[in-house]
Design a protein around this motif. Structure first.
Motif, PDB file in Angstrom:
ATOM      1  N   THR A 238      20.397  51.603  33.730  1.00 46.61           N
ATOM      2  CA  THR A 238      20.974  52.698  34.507  1.00 46.61           C
ATOM      3  C   THR A 238      20.605  54.023  33.861  1.00 46.61           C
ATOM      4  OG1 THR A 238      22.859  51.404  35.311  1.00 46.61           O
ATOM      5  CG2 THR A 238      23.124  53.785  35.271  1.00 46.61           C
ATOM      6  N   SER A 239      20.227  54.985  34.693  1.00 46.57           N
ATOM      7  CA  SER A 239      20.092  56.380  34.272  1.00 46.57           C
ATOM      8  C   SER A 239      21.099  57.200  35.054  1.00 46.57           C
ATOM      9  CB  SER A 239      18.680  56.901  34.542  1.00 46.57           C
ATOM     10  OG  SER A 239      17.741  56.279  33.700  1.00 46.57           O
ATOM     11  N   GLY A 240      21.681  58.217  34.404  1.00 44.70           N
ATOM     12  CA  GLY A 240      22.680  59.024  35.084  1.00 44.70           C
ATOM     13  C   GLY A 240      22.720  60.442  34.563  1.00 44.70           C
ATOM     14  N   ASP A 241      23.490  61.267  35.254  1.00 43.96           N
ATOM     15  CA  ASP A 241      23.541  62.696  34.941  1.00 43.96           C
ATOM     16  C   ASP A 241      24.702  63.063  34.032  1.00 43.96           C
ATOM     17  OD1 ASP A 241      25.798  62.494  36.523  1.00 43.96           O
ATOM     18  OD2 ASP A 241      25.126  63.906  38.066  1.00 43.96           O
ATOM     19  N   TYR A 242      25.338  62.080  33.386  1.00 41.04           N
ATOM     20  CA  TYR A 242      26.623  62.334  32.734  1.00 41.04           C
ATOM     21  C   TYR A 242      26.665  62.058  31.238  1.00 41.04           C
ATOM     22  CZ  TYR A 242      26.617  57.377  33.892  1.00 41.04           C
ATOM     23  OH  TYR A 242      26.236  56.067  34.037  1.00 41.04           O
ATOM     24  N   GLU A 243      25.698  61.363  30.692  1.00 40.32           N
ATOM     25  CA  GLU A 243      25.799  60.963  29.291  1.00 40.32           C
ATOM     26  C   GLU A 243      25.441  62.090  28.330  1.00 40.32           C
ATOM     27  OE1 GLU A 243      26.221  57.943  26.106  1.00 40.32           O
ATOM     28  OE2 GLU A 243      27.017  58.287  28.107  1.00 40.32           O
ATOM     29  N   SER A 244      24.391  62.837  28.630  1.00 40.87           N
ATOM     30  CA  SER A 244      23.942  63.921  27.756  1.00 40.87           C
ATOM     31  C   SER A 244      23.643  65.121  28.639  1.00 40.87           C
ATOM     32  CB  SER A 244      22.698  63.489  26.981  1.00 40.87           C
ATOM     33  OG  SER A 244      22.254  64.506  26.125  1.00 40.87           O
ATOM     34  N   VAL A 245      24.533  66.105  28.608  1.00 40.80           N
ATOM     35  CA  VAL A 245      24.436  67.215  29.554  1.00 40.80           C
ATOM     36  C   VAL A 245      24.191  68.526  28.820  1.00 40.80           C
ATOM     37  CG1 VAL A 245      25.923  66.061  31.223  1.00 40.80           C
ATOM     38  CG2 VAL A 245      26.944  67.612  29.537  1.00 40.80           C
ATOM     39  N   PHE A 246      23.527  69.442  29.506  1.00 46.71           N
ATOM     40  CA  PHE A 246      23.337  70.798  28.997  1.00 46.71           C
ATOM     41  C   PHE A 246      24.371  71.763  29.588  1.00 46.71           C
ATOM     42  CE2 PHE A 246      18.926  69.004  28.869  1.00 46.71           C
ATOM     43  CZ  PHE A 246      18.886  68.856  27.498  1.00 46.71           C
ATOM     44  N   THR A 247      24.931  71.406  30.746  1.00 42.91           N
ATOM     45  CA  THR A 247      26.022  72.181  31.351  1.00 42.91           C
ATOM     46  C   THR A 247      27.085  71.199  31.822  1.00 42.91           C
ATOM     47  OG1 THR A 247      24.886  72.174  33.507  1.00 42.91           O
ATOM     48  CG2 THR A 247      24.544  74.095  32.073  1.00 42.91           C
ATOM     49  N   GLN A 248      28.339  71.607  31.720  1.00 47.77           N
ATOM     50  CA  GLN A 248      29.430  70.692  32.011  1.00 47.77           C
ATOM     51  C   GLN A 248      29.515  70.298  33.477  1.00 47.77           C
ATOM     52  OE1 GLN A 248      31.301  69.093  29.669  1.00 47.77           O
ATOM     53  NE2 GLN A 248      29.761  70.089  28.369  1.00 47.77           N
ATOM     54  N   ASP A 249      28.883  71.043  34.367  1.00 50.17           N
ATOM     55  CA  ASP A 249      28.884  70.668  35.781  1.00 50.17           C
ATOM     56  C   ASP A 249      27.857  69.586  36.098  1.00 50.17           C
ATOM     57  OD1 ASP A 249      26.509  72.049  35.593  1.00 50.17           O
ATOM     58  OD2 ASP A 249      27.083  73.666  36.959  1.00 50.17           O
ATOM     59  N   ARG A 250      27.129  69.127  35.083  1.00 54.48           N
ATOM     60  CA  ARG A 250      26.117  68.058  35.203  1.00 54.48           C
ATOM     61  C   ARG A 250      24.915  68.468  36.055  1.00 54.48           C
ATOM     62  NH1 ARG A 250      30.984  65.072  36.204  1.00 54.48           N
ATOM     63  NH2 ARG A 250      31.607  63.739  34.449  1.00 54.48           N
ATOM     64  N   VAL A 251      24.793  69.724  36.348  1.00 59.06           N
ATOM     65  CA  VAL A 251      23.606  70.186  37.074  1.00 59.06           C
ATOM     66  C   VAL A 251      22.375  70.117  36.178  1.00 59.06           C
ATOM     67  CG1 VAL A 251      22.519  72.191  38.173  1.00 59.06           C
ATOM     68  CG2 VAL A 251      24.921  71.627  38.659  1.00 59.06           C
ATOM     69  N   HIS A 252      22.554  70.421  34.897  1.00 60.74           N
ATOM     70  CA  HIS A 252      21.452  70.397  33.933  1.00 60.74           C
ATOM     71  C   HIS A 252      21.779  69.338  32.886  1.00 60.74           C
ATOM     72  CE1 HIS A 252      20.214  74.202  35.746  1.00 60.74           C
ATOM     73  NE2 HIS A 252      21.476  74.579  35.637  1.00 60.74           N
ATOM     74  N   HIS A 253      20.918  68.332  32.804  1.00 66.78           N
ATOM     75  CA  HIS A 253      21.184  67.218  31.898  1.00 66.78           C
ATOM     76  C   HIS A 253      19.868  66.696  31.347  1.00 66.78           C
ATOM     77  CE1 HIS A 253      20.012  64.552  35.250  1.00 66.78           C
ATOM     78  NE2 HIS A 253      20.742  65.356  36.011  1.00 66.78           N
ATOM     79  N   HIS A 254      19.946  65.584  30.611  1.00 61.79           N
ATOM     80  CA  HIS A 254      18.791  65.156  29.818  1.00 61.79           C
ATOM     81  C   HIS A 254      17.653  64.571  30.640  1.00 61.79           C
ATOM     82  CE1 HIS A 254      20.727  61.260  30.422  1.00 61.79           C
ATOM     83  NE2 HIS A 254      19.634  60.680  29.981  1.00 61.79           N
ATOM     84  N   ILE A 255      17.879  64.232  31.892  1.00 57.63           N
ATOM     85  CA  ILE A 255      16.795  63.745  32.746  1.00 57.63           C
ATOM     86  C   ILE A 255      16.172  64.952  33.432  1.00 57.63           C
ATOM     87  CG2 ILE A 255      16.183  62.304  34.718  1.00 57.63           C
ATOM     88  CD1 ILE A 255      18.625  60.556  33.963  1.00 57.63           C
TER      89      ILE A 255
END
Length: 329
Positions: A238-255
């Protein structure tokens, strides 16, 4: 970068050495080790504790060896040395195999999967330390250093064709480690096992004969599952937008989408069932970047691939094979 471990073993799967025995005396044995910045676990079914331990030790050794070889952080790793020097001579055969798989995935996904995306991740990570996002100039500079066709490799060496490039194998290494660990178990005669390297490989069944059971995390609720899978001889990532984020709104994350220079906007998570953990690992990242429509279209053309996508509004879409594995068919 935190690794994306979004699959949670359901209650009772990893019962350990004290688990109940089957009629033939087979029971669960579990061991664990540190690799990839997390705890890697292996669970096997066997009638002999000493034989089970030998097999598990071999499997964990394989996983740790992949971490040592492909980490972007360990100074002795070949990936670290390549990123530092721009060239790596006498590369390990395992590294070349993974790079070849990475190239095939890049071709298959029209560049949605790209191991040279590391400069973009670094730009976001450095800006996040200041509580900001990278400015336009920083993004232009980083994007100019991204391009899977600018990574050349052959038996004698691996080389970046442009100075300043860097790669990350975080989208493949843990899956590959699971594949090698499973191969080690099979060399020891183990046919029933569950491996968790951050990606999952399930082989055979539990002592009762029932399949391994894995819960797929809801991307918006860490305590809930979108699906409960019965996994027999399948690999899951699984890949997701929630494990490693750059902004708390999950708009910008590690993927990161190599073309956009930012995180893909549509999906919250993508879960892949595949014949190998390496393929599941890489495709889960690619499908996040591609978005629902293109991801499901490609999954439908690939043999042995099933897919669950969940968008940012919580809408889930499953291939028929995924729905069947989750008991939804």
């Amino acid at each position: 970068m935190k690794r994306r471990t979004f699959l949670a073993a359901s209650m009772g799967v990893l019962a350990g050495a004290g688990g109940g025995a089957a009629a033939n005396g087979a029971r669960l044995y579990t061991d664990a080790a540190q690799a990839f910045g997390t705890t890697v676990t292996v669970t096997v079914v066997h009638t002999d504790g000493a034989a089970a331990q030998a097999a598990m030790s071999a499997a964990l050794h394989e996983a740790q060896s992949v971490d040592r070889l492909m980490s972007i952080y360990h100074t002795a790793s070949q990936v670290y040395q390549l990123n530092r020097d721009g060239v790596l001579r006498a590369p390990d055969a395992r590294l070349l195999l993974v790079l070849a798989q990475a190239r095939a995935l890049s071709q298959m996904t029209d560049g949605a999967f790209d191991v040279t995306v590391q400069p973009l991740w670094l730009a976001y990570a450095e800006a996040a330390q200041r509580g900001a996002l990278p400015d336009a100039a920083a993004l232009r500079q980083a994007r100019a250093l991204v391009g899977w066709r600018q990574l050349a490799f052959r038996r004698a060496e691996v080389r970046f064709l442009q100075p300043g490039m860097a790669l990350t194998l975080n989208g493949l290494a843990q899956g590959y480690a699971a594949d090698l660990a499973l191969a080690a178990l099979r060399r020891h005669g183990i046919r029933n096992a569950l491996l968790d390297t951050g990606e999952f490989a399930a082989s055979g069944a539990k002592p009762s004969g029932t399949p391994w059971t894995l819960g797929i995390r809801d991307p918006r609720d860490a305590q809930a599952c979108t699906d409960i899978l019965l996994a027999r001889d399948r690999c899951i990532a699984t890949s997701g937008d929630y494990e490693s984020v750059f902004t708390q709104d999950r708009v910008h994350h590690h993927i990161l989408d190599p073309e956009r220079g930012d995180s893909p906007p549509e999906l919250a998570s993508a879960t892949v069932l595949a014949p190998s953990a390496l393929l599941a690992d890489g495709l889960s990242t690619a499908f996040m970047v591609m978005g629902e429509k293109k991801a499901h279209a490609l999954a439908g053309r690939l043999p042995g691939i099933d897919l669950l996508t969940v968008d940012k509004q919580g809408h889930a879409r499953r291939t028929a094979g995924f729905a069947a594995a989750a008991g939804r068919a």
